[in-house]
Structures are given as structure tokens and as C-alpha cells.
Design an enzyme around this catalytic site. Structure first.
Site, short mmCIF file in Angstrom:
data_model
loop_
_atom_site.label_atom_id
_atom_site.label_comp_id
_atom_site.label_asym_id
_atom_site.label_seq_id
_atom_site.Cartn_x
_atom_site.Cartn_y
_atom_site.Cartn_z
N TYR A 51 0.85 -1.21 0.00
CA TYR A 51 0.00 0.00 0.00
C TYR A 51 0.87 1.24 0.00
CZ TYR A 51 -4.99 -0.82 0.16
OH TYR A 51 -6.27 -1.06 -0.19
N GLU A 53 -0.59 4.77 -0.30
CA GLU A 53 -1.42 5.98 -0.44
C GLU A 53 -0.60 7.21 -0.08
OE1 GLU A 53 -4.98 3.37 1.00
OE2 GLU A 53 -5.52 5.48 1.24
N ASP A 220 -7.38 14.66 -24.34
CA ASP A 220 -7.35 13.23 -23.96
C ASP A 220 -6.71 12.49 -25.14
OD1 ASP A 220 -7.93 10.53 -23.60
OD2 ASP A 220 -9.94 10.90 -22.79
N THR A 246 -4.30 6.87 -21.51
CA THR A 246 -4.11 5.54 -20.97
C THR A 246 -2.75 5.05 -21.46
OG1 THR A 246 -5.37 4.70 -22.84
CG2 THR A 246 -6.52 4.84 -20.74
N LYS A 249 -2.64 1.37 -24.71
CA LYS A 249 -3.05 1.35 -26.12
C LYS A 249 -1.77 1.48 -26.96
CE LYS A 249 -7.75 2.98 -25.24
NZ LYS A 249 -7.88 3.69 -23.97
N ARG A 255 -1.31 -1.72 -18.28
CA ARG A 255 -2.58 -1.03 -18.02
C ARG A 255 -2.44 0.08 -17.01
NH1 ARG A 255 -6.27 -3.76 -20.89
NH2 ARG A 255 -8.09 -2.44 -20.93
N1 DSN Z 1 -12.10 1.10 -24.48
C1 DSN Z 1 -11.72 2.30 -25.17
C2 DSN Z 1 -11.73 2.12 -26.64
O1 DSN Z 1 -11.97 1.00 -27.11
O2 DSN Z 1 -11.51 3.06 -27.39
C3 DSN Z 1 -12.60 3.39 -24.76
O3 DSN Z 1 -12.69 3.47 -23.37
#
Ligand code: DSN
Length: 449
Positions: A51, A53, A220, A246, A249, A255
Site C-alpha cells: 500500500y 497511499e 485526452d 491511458t 493502447k 494497463r
Molecule cells: N475502451 C476504449 C476504446 O476502445 O476506445 C474506450 O474506453
């Protein structure tokens, strides 16, 4: 995974099957990617036992000497990967794209303020303020949408929302129109980015619009992060007030999510992340991000990012030859969106047929959508994963051919109910032949797993 196999063969078997699925199919969902073994080792490490925090050097728990070092290194690498101005910093603790965006809202806005993002069916994101009224489609001729009765995402439950749409003719962002809408409503936050807009965004122009109405500007870049880090797409860093992304991707870093902003804004965002929204950070995910960010600095990653875009452009060109209508007539990034309204099958049936043929895509809404998101008019395809396997233009041409064949083979089933359609397609010998061809292709470009 010998320990897992001995202790829990049931879970081991399911992971093995999923590994085989990933090995033998062409994953073409643009938001998905696979990671290096090093990223996965860090993510699966003992760091998840701890942990932590709080922030570096100021934790609510003892024993965080090494966790502090890992988080510090991750922030340093994020600064390098995204070429941050000297007075910018990063939060790497937020868990996902949605919580990253929500943390920004909590840091900068008051409940009930107006936020403005891209209309979801045109490629925006749920967390940019989505609500709708079931069975009442938005007027396709209007360039603005004020939401509906069903506040399906927390962003629309606690904020007022407006969505700008793409231009009905060009399917591109119309910046003058966005400015007109922003001036009318004066939102406190303007957001760009999302899930299916295939083109570059003029970040400077969006910042000008935000400044004109006194709004913060959030870019974003969840989908494009890796392409931006590699220089294959334009960057909003240093232009937008805040950048969220994120990490799993195109960035290929396991992740998680990252928030970038001026260090004063990051201080507010850190508080919004904890205690505002989350508890303990996922130290193991942060370590995976750290390893992935180092990879982005290599020539290999840069080549990968540029090839991903080349492959997507080539895919758009090849599919257009088979009369697939490509939204905005092409792409600047890793994804394409196809309007299937001139074809026998729409997105849901076509995506399922492709899956049986070993090509994994997702059905998607398109601009001027008139159908439900559960059975929309489009299909979204991406090249990040298959490019990581080493596939280039020659393989892309072959994939486009196979995609067209699947449409031709399954035309005969177009009027079946979905349940019967699924059965017919899964039993079709021609589709199975394509799945075998795909498997052979995948064997030539194995995943390092
Ligand atoms: N899951 C993402 C996507 O497929 O673009 C969106 O949150």
C-alpha cells in the site's frame, strides 16, 4: 506459470486458451495492444503487495522507500517521453482513462459546471460527458447535442454537458463551429480526443477557443499516446492545460493512465486522485508503465509507431478499393472507421463474422448515426497490435482482401436474426477456411509470449 498450473489448473487453462486466442487471431481493436515480457514481469511483480497511499516522500504507510523510487523514475520517464516543459509534471497513479479524466474534473471544476467534448457517436468518450434519451436519436443535422435523460456516466450525472459534432460533409472537426458553440454556452472545460476520430486535432486552435471562453482545455490522447511519444502525431503537451492518456493502447506500457500538466495543476490533480477519488495506487502497474516508457525511447518503438500509422493508412486505401466507405476518407493515426451502410451487413453482424474468420474488430457508431450503439452502422479497425507482430503493407493488403471476402461470404445470412446469424457463420466452411489462413499468417508473425 508452473505454480499456477499446479495450484489452480482451471485458471491456468483459461489463461492458456486466451494466450492461444491472441496468438492465432488478428487483434484489430484499435485500443488493444500487447506488451513486452519485461512490462508484464513488472506488472505481475510483488509490487502489488504494497500500500502506498500518498505521494512520493509523503505516504500514509511506512515501507515505501522502493515504491517511491519507482514512482519517481516513472514520472521522470513520462517527462522525457512526452518532452514536457520544465515546469510541467505528471501523475502516474490514476488507474484508467476514465479516472484520469474524472480526477481532472474534480481538480479544476465545481459540480454542475458545463463541460464540452466530442459527441460520443462521432468518436468521443463516455467520460467526456455522455447522456442520451433512449430511442430518441439526436438530430443528425444539428452540430451540437445537449444530452438526454439517461445520465449514464458520472461525468453527466455531476456536470452539465454539451457535445460538439463533426462536420456532416467532411466528418472532420469544424473549429469555427466548435468556437460558435463554446461562445454560446461558455463551458468551464473543453475536451478533445476520444475513441474513433481518425484525424489529427488542431490543438493550438482548440486552446484558442478555450481561452476565448475562459475554459480549461483538456486533451485526452488515450488512443494516440504512443504515436505522439514517437513523434508520429502532433502533441498537445505545452498547449492544452491538461493532457490525459491511458498507457495500454499505442503506448504499450501495461494497463494504467498518466496525467500531464503544469506542476501547480498537477498538485491539485494529485489531491483529486487521493483523497478525492482513489485509495492505494497500483504500484505494479506504475512499474509496468515505467518499463514501457523506457521502451518508447528506442528507435524500435519509433519505427513501430510510424509503421502503425502507415499500416492504417494503407488499410483505409485497400478497403476503399472494395467500396468500403472510410469515415473522413482516411486516417492520420492507428485506426479507421468504416461506414457500412452501403454493405449487406452492419457493424454488429460483420464484427461477429470477422471474429469467426479470425479478425477481431469492434462494431462502432459513425457520424450521423441513426441506429443504436448496440447495433450501429460502423466497424472500427486498428493496426497497433498487428504492427507489433511485424506486419507491414503486404500483410495489410491481404487482410483487406480477407475482410472483403468475409462480407461477400456472409451476405447470404444478412436477414437472419442475430442468434441464427451467429450459428450460420460459425458453421460456414468458407469462413473456417479464412480463419485457417489467418492462423497461418499469425504463425509467421508470432507474439513473444
Ligand atoms: N475502451 C476504449 C476504446 O476502445 O476506445 C474506450 O474506453
Amino acid at each position: 506459470m508452473s505454480n499456477l498450473e499446479a495450484q489452480d489448473p482451471e485458471v491456468h487453462e483459461l489463461i492458456k486458451l486466451e494466450t492461444q486466442r491472441q496468438q492465432t487471431k488478428l487483434s484489430m481493436i484499435p485500443s488493444e495492444n500487447f506488451f513486452s515480457k519485461a512490462v508484464r514481469e513488472a506488472t505481475g511483480s510483488v509490487l502489488s503487495h504494497k500500500y502506498a497511499e500518498g505521494n512520493i516522500g509523503r505516504r500514509y504507510y511506512e515501507g515505501n522507500k522502493f515504491i517511491d523510487k519507482i514512482e519517481k523514475l516513472t514520472i521522470e520517464r513520462a517527462k522525457q517521453a512526452f518532452n514536457l516543459p520544465p515546469n510541467w509534471s505528471a501523475n502516474v497513479q490514476t488507474l484508467s482513462g476514465s479516472t484520469a479524466n474524472l480526477s481532472v474534473y474534480l481538480a479544476l471544476l465545481n459540480i454542475g459546471d458545463y463541460i464540452m467534448g466530442l459527441y460520443l457517436p462521432d468518436g468521443g468518450h463516455l467520460s467526456h460527458g455522455w447522456s442520451y434519451t433512449p430511442k430518441v436519436p439526436a438530430d443528425p443535422n444539428k452540430t451540437v447535442y445537449y444530452g438526454g435523460k439517461q445520465k449514464v456516466n458520472i461525468s453527466s450525472k455531476i456536470f452539465n454537458t454539451i457535445s460538439y459534432k463533426t462536420d456532416p460533409k467532411t466528418q472532420l472537426l469544424d473549429y469555427d463551429e466548435i468556437e460558435r458553440i463554446a461562445l454560446l454556452q461558455k463551458p468551464k472545460l473543453i475536451i478533445t480526443g476520444g475513441t474513433a476520430y481518425p484525424r489529427e486535432i488542431d490543438y493550438q486552435r482548440m486552446k484558442q477557443i478555450a481561452d476565448k471562453v475562459g475554459a480549461f482545455y483538456l486533451a485526452d490522447i488515450a488512443h494516440e499516446a504512443g504515436l505522439i511519444a514517437a513523434g508520429a502525431m502532433n502533441s498537445p503537451v505545452g498547449i492544452a492545460d491538461v493532457v490525459t492518456m491511458t498507457t495500454h493502447k499505442t503506448l504499450r506500457s501495461g494497463r494504467g493512465a498518466i496525467i500531464l500538466a503544469h506542476e501547480d495543476t498537477i498538485k491539485k490533480i494529485n489531491k483529486a486522485v487521493l483523497p478525492g477519488l482513489l485509495g492505494g495506487p497500483f504500484n505494479h502497474s506504475i512499474a509496468g508503465i515505467c518499463v514501457g516508457l523506457k521502451e518508447t525511447q528506442t528507435d524500435k518503438f519509433k519505427e513501430y509507431a510510424f509503421q502503425t500509422v502507415k499500416n492504417a493508412k494503407h488499410l483505409a486505401e485497400e478497403l476503399a478499393k472494395f467500396d468500403f466507405k472510410i469515415i473522413s476518407k482516411g486516417t492520420d493515426k492507428h485506426l479507421i472507421l468504416i461506414d457500412l451502410t452501403n454493405k449487406p451487413l452492419l457493424g454488429k453482424k460483420f464484427a461477429r463474422a470477422l471474429d469467426h474468420a479470425g479478425i477481431v474488430a469492434n462494431y462502432n457508431t459513425i457520424p450521423q448515426e441513426t441506429k443504436s450503439p448496440l447495433n450501429p452502422s460502423g466497424l472500427r479497425l486498428g493496426t497497433p497490435w498487428i504492427t507489433g507482430r511485424g506486419m507491414k503493407e503486404a500483410e495489410i493488403s491481404k487482410i483487406a482482401l480477407l475482410i472483403n471476402q468475409v462480407m461477400k461470404i456472409t451476405e447470404q445470412y444478412k436477414d437472419l436474426k442475430f442468434k441464427d446469424f451467429k450459428e450460420a457463420v460459425s458453421a460456414d466452411i468458407e469462413i473456417q477456411k479464412i480463419a485457417n489462413e489467418v492462423k497461418v499468417m499469425c504463425e509467421q508473425f508470432p507474439l513473444d509470449m
